[in-house]
Design a protein around this motif. Structure first.
Motif, PDB file in Angstrom:
ATOM      1  N   ASP A   1     -10.052   7.142  -1.809  1.00  0.00           N
ATOM      2  CA  ASP A   1     -10.860   7.862  -0.824  1.00  0.00           C
ATOM      3  C   ASP A   1     -10.031   8.339   0.356  1.00  0.00           C
ATOM      4  O   ASP A   1     -10.309   9.387   0.936  1.00  0.00           O
ATOM      5  CB  ASP A   1     -12.006   6.977  -0.320  1.00  0.00           C
ATOM      6  CG  ASP A   1     -13.060   6.726  -1.384  1.00  0.00           C
ATOM      7  OD1 ASP A   1     -13.183   7.549  -2.315  1.00  0.00           O
ATOM      8  OD2 ASP A   1     -13.757   5.700  -1.282  1.00  0.00           O
ATOM      9  N   GLU A   2      -9.017   7.583   0.725  1.00  0.00           N
ATOM     10  CA  GLU A   2      -8.184   7.930   1.876  1.00  0.00           C
ATOM     11  C   GLU A   2      -7.019   8.851   1.508  1.00  0.00           C
ATOM     12  O   GLU A   2      -6.320   9.348   2.390  1.00  0.00           O
ATOM     13  CB  GLU A   2      -7.649   6.662   2.530  1.00  0.00           C
ATOM     14  CG  GLU A   2      -8.741   5.799   3.140  1.00  0.00           C
ATOM     15  CD  GLU A   2      -8.229   4.469   3.675  1.00  0.00           C
ATOM     16  OE1 GLU A   2      -7.006   4.203   3.581  1.00  0.00           O
ATOM     17  OE2 GLU A   2      -9.058   3.697   4.172  1.00  0.00           O
ATOM     18  N   ASN A   3      -6.789   9.056   0.216  1.00  0.00           N
ATOM     19  CA  ASN A   3      -5.664   9.883  -0.252  1.00  0.00           C
ATOM     20  C   ASN A   3      -6.134  10.864  -1.315  1.00  0.00           C
ATOM     21  O   ASN A   3      -5.694  10.815  -2.468  1.00  0.00           O
ATOM     22  CB  ASN A   3      -4.562   8.972  -0.796  1.00  0.00           C
ATOM     23  CG  ASN A   3      -4.001   8.055   0.265  1.00  0.00           C
ATOM     24  OD1 ASN A   3      -3.158   8.453   1.046  1.00  0.00           O
ATOM     25  ND2 ASN A   3      -4.496   6.821   0.319  1.00  0.00           N
TER      26      ASN A   3
ATOM     27  N   THR B   1      -4.993  11.658  -5.427  1.00  0.00           N
ATOM     28  CA  THR B   1      -6.033  11.335  -6.398  1.00  0.00           C
ATOM     29  C   THR B   1      -6.379  12.557  -7.235  1.00  0.00           C
ATOM     30  O   THR B   1      -6.484  12.472  -8.462  1.00  0.00           O
ATOM     31  CB  THR B   1      -7.275  10.793  -5.661  1.00  0.00           C
ATOM     32  OG1 THR B   1      -6.878   9.632  -4.910  1.00  0.00           O
ATOM     33  CG2 THR B   1      -8.365  10.399  -6.627  1.00  0.00           C
ATOM     34  N   ALA B   2      -6.515  13.705  -6.598  1.00  0.00           N
ATOM     35  CA  ALA B   2      -6.829  14.943  -7.322  1.00  0.00           C
ATOM     36  C   ALA B   2      -5.643  15.413  -8.153  1.00  0.00           C
ATOM     37  O   ALA B   2      -5.814  15.875  -9.289  1.00  0.00           O
ATOM     38  CB  ALA B   2      -7.249  16.028  -6.343  1.00  0.00           C
TER      39      ALA B   2
ATOM     40  N   TRP C   1      -7.744   2.727  -6.171  1.00  0.00           N
ATOM     41  CA  TRP C   1      -8.920   1.906  -5.931  1.00  0.00           C
ATOM     42  C   TRP C   1      -9.759   2.506  -4.802  1.00  0.00           C
ATOM     43  O   TRP C   1      -9.337   3.435  -4.128  1.00  0.00           O
ATOM     44  CB  TRP C   1      -8.505   0.477  -5.579  1.00  0.00           C
ATOM     45  CG  TRP C   1      -7.912   0.366  -4.200  1.00  0.00           C
ATOM     46  CD1 TRP C   1      -6.653   0.739  -3.813  1.00  0.00           C
ATOM     47  CD2 TRP C   1      -8.561  -0.116  -3.042  1.00  0.00           C
ATOM     48  NE1 TRP C   1      -6.481   0.516  -2.472  1.00  0.00           N
ATOM     49  CE2 TRP C   1      -7.648  -0.015  -1.970  1.00  0.00           C
ATOM     50  CE3 TRP C   1      -9.827  -0.633  -2.785  1.00  0.00           C
ATOM     51  CZ2 TRP C   1      -7.955  -0.408  -0.671  1.00  0.00           C
ATOM     52  CZ3 TRP C   1     -10.133  -1.019  -1.492  1.00  0.00           C
ATOM     53  CH2 TRP C   1      -9.199  -0.914  -0.459  1.00  0.00           C
ATOM     54  N   ALA C   2     -10.955   1.930  -4.629  1.00  0.00           N
ATOM     55  CA  ALA C   2     -11.835   2.319  -3.529  1.00  0.00           C
ATOM     56  C   ALA C   2     -12.555   1.078  -3.018  1.00  0.00           C
ATOM     57  O   ALA C   2     -12.843   0.156  -3.785  1.00  0.00           O
ATOM     58  CB  ALA C   2     -12.854   3.357  -3.993  1.00  0.00           C
TER      59      ALA C   2
ATOM     60  N   VAL D   1       0.847  -1.190   0.000  1.00  0.00           N
ATOM     61  CA  VAL D   1       0.000   0.000   0.000  1.00  0.00           C
ATOM     62  C   VAL D   1       0.883   1.241   0.000  1.00  0.00           C
ATOM     63  O   VAL D   1       1.895   1.308   0.693  1.00  0.00           O
ATOM     64  CB  VAL D   1      -0.924   0.001   1.243  1.00  0.00           C
ATOM     65  CG1 VAL D   1      -1.709   1.293   1.341  1.00  0.00           C
ATOM     66  CG2 VAL D   1      -1.863  -1.191   1.185  1.00  0.00           C
ATOM     67  N   VAL D   2       0.484   2.211  -0.799  1.00  0.00           N
ATOM     68  CA  VAL D   2       1.150   3.512  -0.822  1.00  0.00           C
ATOM     69  C   VAL D   2       0.109   4.546  -0.414  1.00  0.00           C
ATOM     70  O   VAL D   2      -1.077   4.381  -0.676  1.00  0.00           O
ATOM     71  CB  VAL D   2       1.759   3.808  -2.221  1.00  0.00           C
ATOM     72  CG1 VAL D   2       0.708   3.914  -3.286  1.00  0.00           C
ATOM     73  CG2 VAL D   2       2.624   5.048  -2.196  1.00  0.00           C
ATOM     74  N   ASP D   3       0.567   5.605   0.252  1.00  0.00           N
ATOM     75  CA  ASP D   3      -0.343   6.673   0.649  1.00  0.00           C
ATOM     76  C   ASP D   3       0.355   8.016   0.504  1.00  0.00           C
ATOM     77  O   ASP D   3       1.468   8.087  -0.035  1.00  0.00           O
ATOM     78  CB  ASP D   3      -0.882   6.460   2.067  1.00  0.00           C
ATOM     79  CG  ASP D   3       0.213   6.446   3.131  1.00  0.00           C
ATOM     80  OD1 ASP D   3       1.298   7.034   2.910  1.00  0.00           O
ATOM     81  OD2 ASP D   3      -0.006   5.861   4.198  1.00  0.00           O
ATOM     82  N   GLU D   4      -0.291   9.064   0.974  1.00  0.00           N
ATOM     83  CA  GLU D   4       0.254  10.409   0.790  1.00  0.00           C
ATOM     84  C   GLU D   4       1.598  10.600   1.487  1.00  0.00           C
ATOM     85  O   GLU D   4       2.403  11.416   1.060  1.00  0.00           O
ATOM     86  CB  GLU D   4      -0.774  11.453   1.247  1.00  0.00           C
ATOM     87  CG  GLU D   4      -1.973  11.484   0.314  1.00  0.00           C
ATOM     88  CD  GLU D   4      -3.111  12.384   0.762  1.00  0.00           C
ATOM     89  OE1 GLU D   4      -3.063  12.942   1.880  1.00  0.00           O
ATOM     90  OE2 GLU D   4      -4.065  12.529  -0.024  1.00  0.00           O
TER      91      GLU D   4
END
Length: 111
Positions: free
Chosen positions: A61-63, A67-68, A28-29, A6-9
């Motif tokens: 949704d969490e990042n 995403t934007a 994904w969501a 998993v990768v995130d901000e």
């Protein structure tokens, strides 16, 4: 088969933008059925090609900032990064053979 990393901000810059090899990011969501359908295919690709390609998943949704920033508007979106920039993207699940062909074509075009 192993789960995708998993990768995130907080880790996107290190794991995607500064990666030494191409990275396929699965935006994904949880609420998205096709997102769940493509996971086994992405896990297979990650296992088979981990010497030359990294596959990561990012919960859109969490990042929301990432995403934007990459204008992801539909799930799943698969985005291929090389040398810190996106070089290819596709929306929707697809069969493994088709996805591999599209990835190979994108990597060849980016050389």
């Amino acid at each position: 088969m192993s789960e995708l990393q998993v990768v995130d901000e907080t880790t996107f810059d290190e794991l995607v933008l500064r990666a030494g090899k191409p990275v396929l990011v699965d935006f994904w969501a949880q609420w998205c059925p096709p997102c769940h359908q493509i996971v086994p295919i992405l896990e297979q690709i990650n296992a088979e090609r981990n010497d030359r390609l990294t596959v990561l998943k990012l919960n859109a949704d969490e990042n929301p900032a990432i995403t934007a920033a990459y204008r992801v508007q539909a799930m799943p979106t698969l985005m291929l990064f090389q040398h810190g920039r996106p070089i290819w993207a596709v929306v929707g699940a697809r069969p493994k053979a088709k996805l591999l062909k599209e990835l190979d074509d994108a990597l060849l075009a980016a050389v």
